[in-house]
Design an enzyme around this catalytic site. Sequence first.
Site, PDB file in Angstrom:
ATOM      1  N   GLU A 163     -95.022   0.323  31.534  1.00 15.56           N
ATOM      2  CA  GLU A 163     -94.691   0.791  32.877  1.00 15.56           C
ATOM      3  C   GLU A 163     -95.961   1.279  33.551  1.00 15.56           C
ATOM      4  OE1 GLU A 163     -91.181   3.590  32.218  1.00 15.56           O
ATOM      5  OE2 GLU A 163     -91.618   2.801  30.238  1.00 15.56           O
ATOM      6  N   ARG A 177     -91.303  11.423  34.767  1.00 17.16           N
ATOM      7  CA  ARG A 177     -90.734  12.752  34.948  1.00 17.16           C
ATOM      8  C   ARG A 177     -91.450  13.623  35.988  1.00 17.16           C
ATOM      9  NH1 ARG A 177     -90.011  10.979  29.928  1.00 17.16           N
ATOM     10  NH2 ARG A 177     -87.952  11.276  29.023  1.00 17.16           N
ATOM     11  N   HIS A 212     -87.238   9.077  36.629  1.00 17.52           N
ATOM     12  CA  HIS A 212     -87.110   7.742  37.228  1.00 17.52           C
ATOM     13  C   HIS A 212     -86.342   7.730  38.560  1.00 17.52           C
ATOM     14  CE1 HIS A 212     -89.103   6.127  33.821  1.00 17.52           C
ATOM     15  NE2 HIS A 212     -88.078   5.953  33.015  1.00 17.52           N
ATOM     16  N   ASP A 255     -94.140   6.871  23.368  1.00 18.81           N
ATOM     17  CA  ASP A 255     -93.544   7.100  24.691  1.00 18.81           C
ATOM     18  C   ASP A 255     -94.540   7.984  25.424  1.00 18.81           C
ATOM     19  OD1 ASP A 255     -92.025   7.441  26.913  1.00 18.81           O
ATOM     20  OD2 ASP A 255     -90.385   8.512  25.941  1.00 18.81           O
ATOM     21  N   HIS A 293     -89.365  -1.398  34.652  1.00 19.12           N
ATOM     22  CA  HIS A 293     -89.037  -0.917  33.316  1.00 19.12           C
ATOM     23  C   HIS A 293     -88.621  -2.080  32.407  1.00 19.12           C
ATOM     24  CE1 HIS A 293     -88.018   2.030  30.338  1.00 19.12           C
ATOM     25  NE2 HIS A 293     -87.938   3.046  31.185  1.00 19.12           N
TER      26      HIS A 293
HETATM   27  C1  BGC Z   1     -89.663   7.223  29.476  1.00 20.11           C
HETATM   28  C2  BGC Z   1     -88.776   7.599  28.303  1.00 20.11           C
HETATM   29  C3  BGC Z   1     -87.353   7.397  28.717  1.00 20.11           C
HETATM   30  C4  BGC Z   1     -87.164   5.966  29.092  1.00 20.11           C
HETATM   31  C5  BGC Z   1     -85.786   5.740  29.575  1.00 20.11           C
HETATM   32  C6  BGC Z   1     -89.431   5.787  29.773  1.00 20.11           C
HETATM   33  O1  BGC Z   1     -90.181   5.430  30.886  1.00 20.11           O
HETATM   34  O2  BGC Z   1     -91.006   7.474  29.220  1.00 20.11           O
HETATM   35  O3  BGC Z   1     -89.005   8.916  27.916  1.00 20.11           O
HETATM   36  O4  BGC Z   1     -86.485   7.746  27.707  1.00 20.11           O
HETATM   37  O5  BGC Z   1     -88.064   5.597  30.095  1.00 20.11           O
HETATM   38  O6  BGC Z   1     -85.476   4.426  29.459  1.00 20.11           O
END
Ligand code: BGC
Length: 372
Positions: free
Chosen positions: A311, A69, A98, A246, A172
């Site tokens: 990630e 973010r 992303h 997360d 991801h």
């Molecule tokens: C984020 C999550 C997000 C997800 C989406 C992750 O990298 O930290 O907050 O919902 O990606 O797939």
Amino acid sequence: MGHMKPKLYTISNAAGMSLTASSLGGIVTSLKVPGPDGKLHETLLACRSAELHHGNGYMNALIGRFGNRISGGGFSLDGEFHALAQNSGGKKHPCSLHGGETGFDRCVWNVEKYAGAEGPCLAFTRLSPDGEEGYPGNLFVRVVYTVTEDNAWRIDYLATTDKPTVANLTQHAYFNLNGGVRDVSEHVVQVDASRYTAVDAGLIPTGEVPSVEGTALDLRAPTRLGDVFARAGRDKLLKGASGGIDHNFVLDRTAPGLAHAADFLDTESGLAMQVYTTEPCVQVYTANFLTEAVPARAGQTYGKHWAVCFETQHAPDSPNRASFASTRLDPGDVYRSTTVYAFGTLETDDCDCRGDDCDCGHGHGCRCGNGK
Ligand code: BGC
């Protein structure tokens, strides 16, 4: 390039480990590794087609230009503000997630298959034009996936720019070492991180980097994920992340270079994975937003907690946080980042504990050999 029809490519090593990826977003649709039974095991969740992965949690895709973010509507570089699409967080906590509306996961890449020094490779290249998704500079990106002869998936990221910009590339992948037949409660995770970046209700870093000591994020010792999920309804940190992990963990690295970051193992399949990276951080995400509605591979159903993503990255919102390691990239400099997901099997011989009453933390059925 968006008009090019996506194609699938497969590479495999002498042991039979294979990786299949699409030119769409570098999305990995299958990653099979040899297990303790000598058979090949699927290690990633996947949708029925790569086109479905964007809407299902960016599943197994390349992420860019900026992983995770960015707050505040965008970021400033040398006094100039660059507005970014607010593609996440709704009205209450808008942010860019992303890479924006059409991040790297939705672009069709040029793909080249070749034999590398460590094993077969797929190279994904793309020129992200100046201003794409609001980011300055023409960014040339090259990402190489290697299936190494010693059963690792190695990712080498490279980028160059013609104007000052920011870059934070990652992958991801949704790992489930059981091939996606059940959730990851019986998986064990360990992360080499004493600190994490604290976040607000919108999952935006507050700037604090507290210790994991005494929190649900203390994963320095091997931890059974079922035990973490059992706390998710009451624990403040886990609740704040939609009932799971997360979070961005700051790795305890002692020197630059490729270093061990995390372990992930499944006591049922007997598969183990180690994560190595050159990055300072890793976002550990336990698929808290995955639902049963995910159009999974034929014959499968997925849901919440069915995978873990590791990630590797610089901290979220770094462009707005001078105290975080910089994600700035200048003309003449080369962005380089490497992450290795190395596969093996749990030791089967020398642990008497079977996990039931043991310090290893791996839980019932463990044969890791690390116990008492
Ligand atoms: C984020 C999550 C997000 C997800 C989406 C992750 O990298 O930290 O907050 O919902 O990606 O797939």
